[in-house]
Write a protein that holds these residues in place. Structure first.
Motif, PDB file in Angstrom:
ATOM      1  N   LEU A 203       1.780  63.780 -40.694  1.00 56.30           N
ATOM      2  CA  LEU A 203       0.882  62.696 -41.067  1.00 56.30           C
ATOM      3  C   LEU A 203      -0.399  63.209 -41.694  1.00 56.30           C
ATOM      4  CD1 LEU A 203       0.118  59.689 -41.051  1.00 56.30           C
ATOM      5  CD2 LEU A 203      -0.772  60.024 -38.729  1.00 56.30           C
ATOM      6  N   PHE A 204      -1.069  64.167 -41.032  1.00 52.21           N
ATOM      7  CA  PHE A 204      -2.392  64.573 -41.496  1.00 52.21           C
ATOM      8  C   PHE A 204      -2.318  65.544 -42.678  1.00 52.21           C
ATOM      9  CE2 PHE A 204      -3.529  62.832 -37.401  1.00 52.21           C
ATOM     10  CZ  PHE A 204      -4.718  62.197 -37.682  1.00 52.21           C
ATOM     11  N   ARG A 205      -1.187  66.198 -42.871  1.00 54.72           N
ATOM     12  CA  ARG A 205      -1.042  66.982 -44.101  1.00 54.72           C
ATOM     13  C   ARG A 205      -0.689  66.105 -45.287  1.00 54.72           C
ATOM     14  NH1 ARG A 205       2.370  72.402 -43.720  1.00 54.72           N
ATOM     15  NH2 ARG A 205       4.046  70.893 -43.362  1.00 54.72           N
ATOM     16  N   SER A 206      -0.213  64.887 -45.022  1.00 54.20           N
ATOM     17  CA  SER A 206       0.173  63.988 -46.106  1.00 54.20           C
ATOM     18  C   SER A 206      -1.010  63.185 -46.636  1.00 54.20           C
ATOM     19  CB  SER A 206       1.266  63.026 -45.627  1.00 54.20           C
ATOM     20  OG  SER A 206       2.397  63.730 -45.154  1.00 54.20           O
ATOM     21  N   MET A 207      -2.075  63.058 -45.832  1.00 53.62           N
ATOM     22  CA  MET A 207      -3.225  62.234 -46.229  1.00 53.62           C
ATOM     23  C   MET A 207      -4.313  63.102 -46.845  1.00 53.62           C
ATOM     24  SD  MET A 207      -3.542  59.807 -42.839  1.00 53.62           S
ATOM     25  CE  MET A 207      -5.053  59.064 -43.481  1.00 53.62           C
ATOM     26  N   PRO A 208      -4.839  62.731 -48.017  1.00 51.86           N
ATOM     27  CA  PRO A 208      -5.981  63.467 -48.591  1.00 51.86           C
ATOM     28  C   PRO A 208      -7.181  63.397 -47.665  1.00 51.86           C
ATOM     29  CG  PRO A 208      -4.967  62.024 -50.218  1.00 51.86           C
ATOM     30  CD  PRO A 208      -4.365  61.661 -48.901  1.00 51.86           C
ATOM     31  N   ILE A 209      -7.956  64.465 -47.635  1.00 53.99           N
ATOM     32  CA  ILE A 209      -9.093  64.531 -46.727  1.00 53.99           C
ATOM     33  C   ILE A 209     -10.120  63.449 -47.055  1.00 53.99           C
ATOM     34  CG2 ILE A 209     -10.128  66.314 -48.178  1.00 53.99           C
ATOM     35  CD1 ILE A 209     -10.592  65.761 -44.383  1.00 53.99           C
ATOM     36  N   LEU A 210     -10.286  63.110 -48.329  1.00 55.89           N
ATOM     37  CA  LEU A 210     -11.236  62.068 -48.688  1.00 55.89           C
ATOM     38  C   LEU A 210     -10.808  60.715 -48.122  1.00 55.89           C
ATOM     39  CD1 LEU A 210     -13.749  61.133 -50.173  1.00 55.89           C
ATOM     40  CD2 LEU A 210     -12.376  60.938 -52.261  1.00 55.89           C
ATOM     41  N   VAL A 211      -9.518  60.427 -48.162  1.00 62.46           N
ATOM     42  CA  VAL A 211      -9.012  59.180 -47.597  1.00 62.46           C
ATOM     43  C   VAL A 211      -9.253  59.138 -46.093  1.00 62.46           C
ATOM     44  CG1 VAL A 211      -6.932  57.795 -47.219  1.00 62.46           C
ATOM     45  CG2 VAL A 211      -7.303  58.922 -49.420  1.00 62.46           C
ATOM     46  N   GLN A 212      -9.039  60.263 -45.415  1.00 66.69           N
ATOM     47  CA  GLN A 212      -9.276  60.311 -43.975  1.00 66.69           C
ATOM     48  C   GLN A 212     -10.742  60.054 -43.644  1.00 66.69           C
ATOM     49  OE1 GLN A 212      -7.439  63.615 -41.838  1.00 66.69           O
ATOM     50  NE2 GLN A 212      -6.125  64.015 -43.603  1.00 66.69           N
ATOM     51  N   LEU A 213     -11.641  60.670 -44.390  1.00 69.35           N
ATOM     52  CA  LEU A 213     -13.067  60.468 -44.129  1.00 69.35           C
ATOM     53  C   LEU A 213     -13.468  59.014 -44.342  1.00 69.35           C
ATOM     54  CD1 LEU A 213     -14.641  63.662 -45.745  1.00 69.35           C
ATOM     55  CD2 LEU A 213     -14.437  63.142 -43.316  1.00 69.35           C
ATOM     56  N   LEU A 214     -13.002  58.414 -45.425  1.00 72.08           N
ATOM     57  CA  LEU A 214     -13.340  57.017 -45.686  1.00 72.08           C
ATOM     58  C   LEU A 214     -12.723  56.099 -44.643  1.00 72.08           C
ATOM     59  CD1 LEU A 214     -12.970  56.919 -49.580  1.00 72.08           C
ATOM     60  CD2 LEU A 214     -15.076  56.994 -48.232  1.00 72.08           C
ATOM     61  N   PHE A 215     -11.536  56.456 -44.154  1.00 69.97           N
ATOM     62  CA  PHE A 215     -10.909  55.640 -43.113  1.00 69.97           C
ATOM     63  C   PHE A 215     -11.742  55.675 -41.834  1.00 69.97           C
ATOM     64  CE2 PHE A 215      -8.167  55.284 -39.383  1.00 69.97           C
ATOM     65  CZ  PHE A 215      -7.529  54.081 -39.628  1.00 69.97           C
ATOM     66  N   TRP A 216     -12.134  56.865 -41.400  1.00 70.96           N
ATOM     67  CA  TRP A 216     -12.933  56.955 -40.180  1.00 70.96           C
ATOM     68  C   TRP A 216     -14.319  56.358 -40.374  1.00 70.96           C
ATOM     69  CZ3 TRP A 216     -10.744  57.727 -35.754  1.00 70.96           C
ATOM     70  CH2 TRP A 216      -9.564  58.461 -35.677  1.00 70.96           C
ATOM     71  N   PHE A 217     -14.841  56.422 -41.573  1.00 68.81           N
ATOM     72  CA  PHE A 217     -16.156  55.854 -41.846  1.00 68.81           C
ATOM     73  C   PHE A 217     -16.136  54.322 -41.730  1.00 68.81           C
ATOM     74  CE2 PHE A 217     -19.751  54.716 -44.689  1.00 68.81           C
ATOM     75  CZ  PHE A 217     -20.746  55.429 -44.042  1.00 68.81           C
ATOM     76  N   ASN A 218     -14.963  53.743 -41.984  1.00 69.95           N
ATOM     77  CA  ASN A 218     -14.828  52.286 -41.919  1.00 69.95           C
ATOM     78  C   ASN A 218     -14.002  51.844 -40.714  1.00 69.95           C
ATOM     79  OD1 ASN A 218     -15.947  51.216 -44.699  1.00 69.95           O
ATOM     80  ND2 ASN A 218     -14.737  53.019 -45.184  1.00 69.95           N
ATOM     81  N   ILE A 219     -13.947  52.671 -39.682  1.00 68.04           N
ATOM     82  CA  ILE A 219     -13.153  52.336 -38.509  1.00 68.04           C
ATOM     83  C   ILE A 219     -13.706  51.109 -37.794  1.00 68.04           C
ATOM     84  CG2 ILE A 219     -14.472  53.774 -36.908  1.00 68.04           C
ATOM     85  CD1 ILE A 219     -10.633  53.380 -36.996  1.00 68.04           C
ATOM     86  N   GLY A 220     -14.988  50.819 -38.010  1.00 61.41           N
ATOM     87  CA  GLY A 220     -15.584  49.648 -37.379  1.00 61.41           C
ATOM     88  C   GLY A 220     -14.938  48.349 -37.821  1.00 61.41           C
ATOM     89  N   ALA A 221     -14.293  48.319 -38.982  1.00 56.70           N
ATOM     90  CA  ALA A 221     -13.609  47.107 -39.425  1.00 56.70           C
ATOM     91  C   ALA A 221     -12.390  46.805 -38.567  1.00 56.70           C
ATOM     92  CB  ALA A 221     -13.192  47.249 -40.895  1.00 56.70           C
ATOM     93  N   LEU A 222     -11.802  47.852 -37.966  1.00 51.63           N
ATOM     94  CA  LEU A 222     -10.641  47.664 -37.097  1.00 51.63           C
ATOM     95  C   LEU A 222     -11.056  47.500 -35.631  1.00 51.63           C
ATOM     96  CD1 LEU A 222      -8.216  50.352 -38.587  1.00 51.63           C
ATOM     97  CD2 LEU A 222      -8.159  47.880 -38.945  1.00 51.63           C
ATOM     98  N   TYR A 223     -12.020  48.299 -35.210  1.00 48.73           N
ATOM     99  CA  TYR A 223     -12.468  48.263 -33.824  1.00 48.73           C
ATOM    100  C   TYR A 223     -14.000  48.126 -33.812  1.00 48.73           C
ATOM    101  CZ  TYR A 223      -7.797  50.112 -32.994  1.00 48.73           C
ATOM    102  OH  TYR A 223      -6.434  50.291 -32.966  1.00 48.73           O
ATOM    103  N   PRO A 224     -14.501  46.906 -33.783  1.00 45.28           N
ATOM    104  CA  PRO A 224     -15.967  46.724 -33.793  1.00 45.28           C
ATOM    105  C   PRO A 224     -16.646  47.359 -32.587  1.00 45.28           C
ATOM    106  CG  PRO A 224     -14.833  44.667 -34.301  1.00 45.28           C
ATOM    107  CD  PRO A 224     -13.786  45.634 -33.843  1.00 45.28           C
ATOM    108  N   LYS A 225     -15.961  47.374 -31.436  1.00 50.93           N
ATOM    109  CA  LYS A 225     -16.525  47.975 -30.236  1.00 50.93           C
ATOM    110  C   LYS A 225     -15.497  48.863 -29.569  1.00 50.93           C
ATOM    111  CE  LYS A 225     -19.998  44.519 -28.932  1.00 50.93           C
ATOM    112  NZ  LYS A 225     -20.493  43.644 -27.833  1.00 50.93           N
ATOM    113  N   ILE A 226     -15.979  49.995 -29.034  1.00 48.15           N
ATOM    114  CA  ILE A 226     -15.136  50.920 -28.265  1.00 48.15           C
ATOM    115  C   ILE A 226     -15.856  51.199 -26.965  1.00 48.15           C
ATOM    116  CG2 ILE A 226     -14.091  53.217 -28.181  1.00 48.15           C
ATOM    117  CD1 ILE A 226     -13.858  53.173 -31.166  1.00 48.15           C
ATOM    118  N   LEU A 227     -15.204  50.819 -25.840  1.00 47.76           N
ATOM    119  CA  LEU A 227     -15.788  51.000 -24.513  1.00 47.76           C
ATOM    120  C   LEU A 227     -17.144  50.299 -24.398  1.00 47.76           C
ATOM    121  CD1 LEU A 227     -14.945  54.770 -23.873  1.00 47.76           C
ATOM    122  CD2 LEU A 227     -13.689  52.749 -23.091  1.00 47.76           C
ATOM    123  N   GLY A 228     -17.241  49.125 -25.021  1.00 48.14           N
ATOM    124  CA  GLY A 228     -18.453  48.342 -24.947  1.00 48.14           C
ATOM    125  C   GLY A 228     -19.576  48.788 -25.859  1.00 48.14           C
TER     126      GLY A 228
END
Length: 288
Positions: free
Chosen positions: A119-144
């Protein structure tokens, strides 16, 4: 024949013959005219390029010298080095765990490790960074806690780069472990050593000879790859240079400042890699 004449003949040795062995022919090397001409052409081309770079006023070497050790650039350099060291340490720790899982007899562990690497060798590093940067759209809160507060730019860079590097480190470590002869493991088993002890004391020290060259390349690649975190506003070396030339419009000199720092640090890492490899190559048939 008198005894004096006989003694003189014995002292003189056997008569010389005309069939004496000829002397070895002298080896004369052929002149390598083509090689010398090619070398002269390359040196002339390098001299022309160096002269054009040094004499071209558009490079603004005075500006490069002024900003090379400026406070903002040095802060970006420190963050780049810190990020590189942390990502490599975390990436290889996770990669070693994944490599052990991949070599495990447990099919579930093997499948999980293989799936992670795939999985992680198939994804470009830029895509991974942008995905984690916008993780709040999927999970607005984590552990409150709000995700925006939990995942800042630096945290996102660490997570994204670590997960990316771990996938490659897993294959590097796995290849190093497989390079160790099976007889070494069998001998350790005969001594009653446990699996973790065998891995830590027997296998990994010998595998380091195969792990270090690609690991050194990964370290240098990670150092240069950290420049990509500038897209998420992490103030690394490149982003610090961009902040300056957005204000002064001196794009080329500031890019040269970043380039020279990358070249300097990469050179130091290459020298360090050479000595570390030579240390672990002691006792091997093939030494550097």
């Amino acid at each position: 024949m008198s005894s004096n004449t006989l003694a003189q003949q014995v002292a003189a040795g056997p008569p010389a013959t005309s069939d004496a062995a000829p002397a070895h022919p002298r080896i004369v090397r052929r002149p390598h005219t083509g090689q010398w001409l090619a070398a002269a052409a390359v040196l002339a081309l390098l001299a022309f390029v160096a002269q054009s770079v040094i004499r071209n006023d558009a490079f603004q070497w005075g500006v490069v010298a002024d900003y090379f050790t400026s406070a903002s650039i040095l802060r970006g350099l420190v963050l780049t080095l810190w990020l590189t060291a942390l990502v490599m340490a975390l990436g290889f720790s996770l990669g070693t765990l994944l490599a052990v899982m991949r070599l495990s007899a447990n099919p579930v562990l093997r499948a999980v490790s293989w799936g992670y690497v795939w999985l992680f060798r198939s994804m470009p590093i830029l895509v991974q960074l942008l995905f984690w940067f916008n993780i709040g759209a999927l999970y607005p809160k984590i552990l409150g806690v709000r995700t925006v507060d939990l995942f800042g730019p630096v945290t996102v860079a660490i997570i994204g780069l670590t997960l990316h590097e771990a996938a490659y480190a897993a294959e590097v470590v796995r290849g190093g472990i497989l390079s160790v002869g099976r007889g070494q493991t069998e001998a350790a088993q005969a001594l009653g050593l446990g699996r973790l002890t065998r891995l830590r004391r027997i296998v990994l020290p010998q595998a380091m000879r195969s792990i270090l060259p690609p690991a050194g390349n990964m370290l240098i690649g990670t150092l240069k790859g950290t420049s990509i975190v500038s897209v998420i506003a992490v103030q690394d070396l490149l982003y610090s240079a961009q902040l300056v030339y957005h204000r002064t419009y001196q794009v080329i000199p500031l890019l040269l400042v970043a380039t020279l720092w990358y070249v300097t640090v990469t050179t130091l890492l290459s020298v360090g890699q050479f000595y570390v490899e030579r240390h672990f190559a002691r006792g091997a048939e093939r030494t550097r």
